[in-house]
Design an enzyme around this catalytic site. Structure first.
Site, PDB file in Angstrom:
ATOM      1  CD  GLU A 172     -13.403  24.477  12.783  1.00 41.68           C
ATOM      2  OE1 GLU A 172     -14.288  25.284  12.495  1.00 41.68           O
ATOM      3  OE2 GLU A 172     -12.225  24.578  12.379  1.00 41.68           O
ATOM      4  CD  GLU A 296     -10.676  21.842   9.340  1.00 42.44           C
ATOM      5  OE1 GLU A 296     -10.698  23.079   9.134  1.00 42.44           O
ATOM      6  OE2 GLU A 296     -11.681  21.150   9.536  1.00 42.44           O
TER       7      GLU A 296
END
Ligand code: AHR
Length: 492
Positions: A172, A296
């Site tokens: 991220e 994810e």
């Protein structure tokens, strides 16, 4: 309602890694969930909980991602190697501000992967680390001959390299991994990638860049265009949150009917995300070399009342089983681009496979879906068509959702979910290849949307053999109860 399996059309092999998992230093995922160290009160092998490892082995987990998540970009791998009593104690600033004494590090994680029989997938620190540190980690794990890092590994008790294949270049990067702009991260990605070396021609490493948040197609475009040559895949993160606000996401159990349907509708958005990110990837890389790793995904609810908000502990109901079924069907059906997917997270965090409480453990409804679907791993995807009708009040979803694959022995696995919380779905499945001497068996997971397993009733939601399957040449029929997931094995 008809389901048609077309054995003449396939998007290719379903990558086993689509059935991957994710375990972060977060809450009770690692400590207490997977690893109990020297605690003699919980049976373990080299510190890994025997009950949890035993349950997870049933899933044939292909790949496990670690150590984060957001934790990865604060993690310095050297803190977690060498004698345990000398390891550095740090603060887990992302997750509850708890003390992290690094007793579970590289060697322990690779021992866990050995016990699970899966490939490790390391998420390296780009946000707060250095190129040298990351490069050293690869050398530590993979260098067979003599070198400073290989010597350090030997000093720490491991002679042979592990040949870790999968390496994530940060996590991220657009958020907790450094709040970067895509142009800046693309340059960093090129730089890091340059120094992540192959130490063995027979075991080349596979590099996964930190990809987009949900529908940030611009992130994917810039990354693919500017850094595509330096990587093998880009990730995508998308969580299912029942409500439209992250402050009040919705409860894991005792949710209103409307949130059952909003959860399913939001899960189905995964298909659009996968398709659109794939289109962007293909435009930048017409060869199809770059893959999409949904590393994810899963449900994210308000934490269980009374638990640490930083630990992300939530219960898991039949609704979660449907979420797993839908996502896995979507990944199967897009196996031409989706090369990996990792549900978040394995134990005690978000949409977990197993929950633990002291020495007790239970398998969640999501666990059962992964077990029922495992035959899709490495099988040939087959095109399916399902007649559906729209259901739900404020959010409409189709009542049926399916995928199918053909195994090496010629048998076919059809997985189907009935999303309707009230009406059964009678299905007639047409499959030309089914001969008179064929056979169809099925497994069924079915319960009320909010039904779940507890430590006192750990088998409230478990699969049963499917009854009432009628079959003749070329077709079979069965009834899927409301809110259910079925797995049919068709032997032609
Ligand atoms: O899975 C929990 C967190 O969700 C991860 O640490 C992070 O990558 C994501 O935002």
């Amino acid at each position: 309602m008809r389901i048609i399996i077309n054995a003449n059309r396939s998007k290719g092999t379903i990558n086993r890694n689509i059935y991957g998992h994710f375990s972060e230093h977060l809450g009770r995922c690692i400590y207490g969930g997977l690893y109990v160290g020297e605690d003699p009160s919980i049976p373990n092998v080299n510190g890994m909980r025997s009950d949890v490892v035993g349950a997870l082995r049933e899933l044939d987990i292909p790949v496990l991602r670690w150590p984060g998540g957001c934790f990865a970009d604060t993690y310095h791998w050297r803190d977690g190697v060498g004698p345990r009593e000398q390891r550095k104690t740090i603060v887990n600033t992302n997750w509850g501000g708890v003390t992290e004494d690094n007793r579970f590090g590289t060697h322990e994680f690779l021992e866990l992967c050995r016990q699970l029989g899966c490939e490790p997938y390391f998420s390296g620190n780009v946000g707060s680390g250095t190129v040298q540190e990351f490069s050293d980690w690869v050398e530590y794990c993979n260098m067979p001959g003599k070198s400073p890092m290989a010597d350090l590994r030997r000093q720490n008790g491991r002679e042979e390299p592990w040949n870790v294949k999968y390496w994530g270049i940060g996590n991220e990067a657009w958020g907790c991994g450094g709040n970067m702009r895509p142009e800046y991260y693309a340059d960093l990605c090129r730089r890091y990638s340059t120094y992540l070396r192959n130490y063995d021609r027979d075991h080349p490493i596979y590099k996964i860049a930190s990809g987009a948040n949900v529908d940030d197609y611009e992130w994917t475009r810039i990354l693919a265009e500017e850094a595509g040559f330096a990587i093998d895949a880009l990730s995508l993160h998308y969580y299912t949150v029942p409500r439209d606000t992250w402050q009040h996401k919705g409860a894991a159990t005792d949710f209103p009917r409307e949130e059952y349907y909003s959860t399913l509708a939001k899960t189905l958005r995964m298909e659009e995300l996968v398709e659109r990110h794939s289109m962007v990837l293909r435009r930048a890389d017409p060869s199809g070399r770059l893959g999409l790793a949904v590393d994810e995904w899963g449900t994210w609810y308000d934490v269980e009342p009374g638990t640490n908000p930083g630990f992300l502990y939530q219960q898991n109901t039949m609704r979660d089983a449907l979420v797993a079924a839908l996502n896995l069907n979507i990944f199967n059906n897009h196996c031409d681009t989706v090369v990996m997917a990792n549900i978040a997270q394995t134990v005690n965090v978000l949409q977990a496979m197993v929950l633990t409480e002291g020495p007790r453990m239970l398998c969640t409804p999501t666990y059962h879906v992964f077990r029922m679907y495992k035959g899709h791993q490495g099988a040939k995807q087959l095109e399916t068509y399902a007649e559906t009708r729209l259901i739900g009040d404020t959010r409409e979803v189709p009542n049926l959702h399916v995928s199918a694959s053909e195994a090496g022995d010629g048998s076919v696995l059809l997985t189907a979910a009935n999303l309707d919380d009230a009406a059964p779905a009678p299905v007639e499945c047409l499959f030309e290849g089914l001969g008179e001497k064929g056979a169809v068996t099925g497994e069924l997971l079915s319960a009320a949307p909010g039904a779940h397993n507890t430590f006192d009733a750990p088998e409230a939601v478990t699969p049963k053999a499917m009854t009432g399957i009628q079959f003749e040449k070329g077709r079979f029929s069965a009834v899927l109860p409301p809110c259910s997931v079925a797995a049919f094995r068709i032997v032609p």
